[in-house]
Design an enzyme around this catalytic site. Structure first.
Site, PDB file in Angstrom:
ATOM      1  N   TYR A 114      -5.916  43.768  59.592  1.00 20.47           N
ATOM      2  CA  TYR A 114      -5.484  43.825  58.197  1.00 20.47           C
ATOM      3  C   TYR A 114      -5.519  42.422  57.621  1.00 20.47           C
ATOM      4  CZ  TYR A 114      -3.664  45.816  54.002  1.00 20.47           C
ATOM      5  OH  TYR A 114      -3.548  46.199  52.702  1.00 20.47           O
ATOM      6  N   ARG A 167      -9.356  46.146  42.835  1.00 22.85           N
ATOM      7  CA  ARG A 167      -8.561  44.923  42.998  1.00 22.85           C
ATOM      8  C   ARG A 167      -8.190  44.787  44.468  1.00 22.85           C
ATOM      9  NH1 ARG A 167      -3.915  42.949  43.753  1.00 22.85           N
ATOM     10  NH2 ARG A 167      -3.009  45.005  44.056  1.00 22.85           N
ATOM     11  N   LYS A 185      -5.109  50.081  56.536  1.00 18.95           N
ATOM     12  CA  LYS A 185      -3.760  50.593  56.305  1.00 18.95           C
ATOM     13  C   LYS A 185      -3.430  51.708  57.284  1.00 18.95           C
ATOM     14  CE  LYS A 185      -2.047  48.472  52.573  1.00 18.95           C
ATOM     15  NZ  LYS A 185      -0.718  47.868  52.465  1.00 18.95           N
ATOM     16  N   GLU A 257      -3.917  52.497  46.760  1.00 24.35           N
ATOM     17  CA  GLU A 257      -4.048  51.145  47.293  1.00 24.35           C
ATOM     18  C   GLU A 257      -5.107  50.364  46.522  1.00 24.35           C
ATOM     19  OE1 GLU A 257      -2.718  48.201  49.600  1.00 24.35           O
ATOM     20  OE2 GLU A 257      -2.025  50.270  49.857  1.00 24.35           O
ATOM     21  N   ASP A 258      -4.733  49.191  46.020  1.00 25.88           N
ATOM     22  CA  ASP A 258      -5.661  48.230  45.423  1.00 25.88           C
ATOM     23  C   ASP A 258      -6.444  48.787  44.239  1.00 25.88           C
ATOM     24  OD1 ASP A 258      -4.697  46.459  47.207  1.00 25.88           O
ATOM     25  OD2 ASP A 258      -6.515  46.211  48.376  1.00 25.88           O
ATOM     26  N   ASP A 280       1.404  51.354  47.161  1.00 24.24           N
ATOM     27  CA  ASP A 280       1.923  50.322  48.060  1.00 24.24           C
ATOM     28  C   ASP A 280       1.961  48.951  47.396  1.00 24.24           C
ATOM     29  OD1 ASP A 280       2.854  49.507  50.697  1.00 24.24           O
ATOM     30  OD2 ASP A 280       0.957  48.434  50.834  1.00 24.24           O
ATOM     31  N   ASP A 281       1.008  48.661  46.503  1.00 21.23           N
ATOM     32  CA  ASP A 281       0.978  47.359  45.844  1.00 21.23           C
ATOM     33  C   ASP A 281       2.176  47.177  44.919  1.00 21.23           C
ATOM     34  OD1 ASP A 281      -1.677  46.584  46.880  1.00 21.23           O
ATOM     35  OD2 ASP A 281      -2.342  48.271  45.675  1.00 21.23           O
ATOM     36  N   ALA A 314       2.572  38.382  36.764  1.00 20.78           N
ATOM     37  CA  ALA A 314       3.294  39.409  36.000  1.00 20.78           C
ATOM     38  C   ALA A 314       2.568  40.744  36.077  1.00 20.78           C
ATOM     39  CB  ALA A 314       3.436  38.964  34.537  1.00 20.78           C
ATOM     40  N   ALA A 317       2.441  43.843  41.339  1.00 23.13           N
ATOM     41  CA  ALA A 317       3.325  43.400  42.420  1.00 23.13           C
ATOM     42  C   ALA A 317       4.604  42.783  41.853  1.00 23.13           C
ATOM     43  CB  ALA A 317       2.603  42.401  43.315  1.00 23.13           C
ATOM     44  N   ASN A 422      -2.166  37.334  48.905  1.00 24.77           N
ATOM     45  CA  ASN A 422      -3.138  37.473  49.993  1.00 24.77           C
ATOM     46  C   ASN A 422      -4.556  37.334  49.455  1.00 24.77           C
ATOM     47  OD1 ASN A 422      -1.473  38.081  52.290  1.00 24.77           O
ATOM     48  ND2 ASN A 422      -1.005  40.036  51.334  1.00 24.77           N
TER      49      ASN A 422
END
Length: 583
Positions: A114, A167, A185, A257-258, A280-281, A314, A317, A422
């Protein structure tokens, strides 16, 4: 007449044969299937009955020896991408051995499977491609998603991780190359929480990419078109969600995710009351960051309600963390308005302030405040707002400058500095800078791993890694076992509190704000137990009867890597003397 026997350790080889003899696969296909392959661990009798005798060297190996071989080979490698390719190769050949190797050295190998290495692997996806993993759905498949799901060989899926690749970490739009993220994941679903790998489905939805480099890359594996942002995109996602639930059930967990910021927020709002889903983000990142703040609260004896938090970033996340901090403060007696006043956000245009010429979206409105003064830079914001904690989630690189870190050290006896972006190249600062420039007084956490830091006076600090892997596997296990239909933000608040409770005083003194990654399986199991207790108490669970002993129940369901662990006690197989036991 078949005799009846109870399976014992001396009969496991026989039972193993029975299991595979009941499958359609025999011979070499059985060895080519990573889910059934044991490599040289097939016993002599298995080799004879299954038609693979002679297809392997004569030695019968234990899994211990197999794992040792791969571990020795990994230690010879220095390039993280080379290690990633090698590990994924093990997964493609022998699934149980892959997870054995991963779990044996999770602290060192999680950064390979990961973040941060998975980000590099995604950028090179088309160049290192060996074998497809997961399900690929494109905008051209609109109207046919259910039939594509039917092509997936596993019929009992409990968890889906899906991305559209817009993203990927802090790397931007990688299109179909983003498949590495849901694959990674779900590896952690299994390694960290023991969710069975066959119940996990990684999906990438390809609607094109706006990455010009990929559109010129001859090895790119997705659609050569710019992103479809029309109604067709929304219709495709709607169809996907409906197809998943229709095929696998209403309690199937779907983790987003993303996705890009705009889509991430609106899909969470759109689907959270209709499906068993989370992002999750937004929610996972929020939970692990809040856990770090709660652990810091233990270290300095200052309740979270007395903190002022300044975010660099902003987006999804930052807003996810900010909103969960507000929930935590409200639970401790602060009003919502008072809690929001303690949180400030700083983006590429500066502080979120009333009257700012740059447009702000509706998700940010709760944290738009009156101007505190003349703020031209993030350093100005630190000096004027005087935060007790700064949290970086902008993915824009080392913007916690030396001056910013020194200012935090001047303003606070124990400054909280979270550089959560990350991969490592996008981190707001290094652990070494944070500890050195504050004389070891800071409470530091990062999104990607950093090595321990030794100060000139000999003190050693082990930086905490605010990795979402502390949260989403345990939450997913609880959600799956409880049959939850909708996932409340309160679940992530409970998860954060549970994670913070597992940090020991000794670990806090070492500089850790999270338990060691080597303990993550136990951390996830404890989290699943606590979250299940909350879900049943609040009437959010749908699997009944409710397990009385949730600790025993969760531990009994956790998958492990033993070749024999998935075998039933007995099998009815003529001639093999292991028919079902009678009572």
């Amino acid at each position: 007449m078949l005799s009846t026997v109870r399976a014992s350790s001396s009969l496991w080889p026989c039972v193993s044969v029975c299991r595979w003899a009941h499958t359609k696969e025999k011979g070499k296909p059985l060895m080519l299937n990573p889910r059934t392959n044991k490599g040289m661990a097939f016993s002599l009798r298995e080799r004879q009955i299954l038609g693979i005798h002679g297809l392997l060297p004569p030695k019968v190996e234990t899994q211990d020896i197999q794992a040792m071989r791969f571990q020795r080979n990994l230690k010879k490698m220095t390039d993280p991408l080379e290690k990633y390719i090698y590990l994924m190769g093990i997964q493609e050949r022998n699934e149980r051995l892959f997870y054995r190797v991963l779990m044996d050295d999770i602290e060192n190998l999680m950064p390979i499977v990961y973040t941060p290495t998975v980000g590099l692997a995604c950028t090179q996806y088309g160049h290192i491609f060996r074998r497809p993993k997961g399900l690929f759905i494109s905008i051209l498949d609109k109207g046919h998603i259910r039939s594509i799901l039917d092509n997936w060989p596993e019929t009992n899926v409990s968890a889906v991780v899906v991305t559209d690749g817009e993203r990927i970490l802090g790397l931007g739009d990688l299109g179909v190359y983003g498949m590495g993220i849901p694959v990674g994941k779900l590896c952690l679903y299994t390694a960290c929480a023991g969710i069975r790998p066959e119940k996990c489905l990684p999906v990438v939805i390809d609607v094109g990419t706006n990455n010009e480099a990929l559109l010129r890359d001859p090895f790119y594996m997705g659609l050569y078109q710019r992103r479809d942002c029309s109604q067709a995109y929304d219709d495709l996602i709607d169809e996907f969600m409906e197809a998943v639930v229709e095929k696998y059930g209403q309690d199937t967990l779907i983790q987003f995710e993303d996705f890009g910021n705009h889509n991430a927020f609106r899909f969470l709002r759109k689907y959270r009351e209709k499906y068993c889903t989370f992002n999750d983000d937004i929610q996972g990142t929020a939970s692990v960051a809040l856990a770090g703040l709660l652990a810091a609260q233990k270290a300095i004896g200052k309740p979270i309600t007395e903190h002022r938090v300044l975010f660099l970033g902003a987006g999804e996340a930052a807003l996810g963390i900010a909103n969960l901090i507000v929930m935590a403060m409200i639970e401790m007696g602060t009003s919502q308005a008072e809690a929001r006043e303690k949180i400030w956000l700083f983006d590429q245009y500066g502080l979120l302030m009333k009257g700012r010429p740059q447009e702000m979206d509706s998700n940010q409105e709760a944290f738009v405040h009156d101007s505190p003064g003349d703020v031209q830079s993030f350093l100005d914001a630190v000096n004027i707002i005087k935060p007790t904690a700064i949290i970086g989630v902008a993915g824009a690189g080392p913007l916690f400058t030396h001056d910013v870190i020194k200012a935090m050290g001047t303003l606070n006896e124990r400054p909280i500095i979270f550089a959560l972006s990350n991969p490592t190249t996008k981190a707001e600062c290094t652990a070494e800078d944070a500890y050195t420039l504050t004389d070891g007084r800071c409470l530091f956490a990062s999104g990607s791993p950093f090595d321990p830091v030794t100060l000139p006076d000999g003190r050693v600090f082990t930086p905490g890694q605010g990795n979402n892997a502390y949260i989403f596997p345990g939450v997913a296990l609880a959600v799956i076992l409880s049959g939850v239909r909708h996932i409340s933000d309160m679940v992530f608040l409970e998860a954060a509190k549970t994670l913070a409770e597992q940090v020991t005083q000794k670990e806090l003194e070492e500089g850790r704000l999270y338990p060691p990654l080597g303990n993550i399986r136990e951390v996830s199991v404890q989290m699943a137990i606590k979250v299940m207790e909350y879900l049943y108490t609040k009437g959010m669970a749908f699997h009944y009867p409710e397990p009385v002993d949730k600790n025993g129940f969760v531990r009994a369901t956790v998958w492990n890597t033993s070749y024999d662990s998935f075998l039933p006690d007995t099998y009815d197989w003529p001639g093999l003397n292991c028919s079902p036991k009678t009572k």
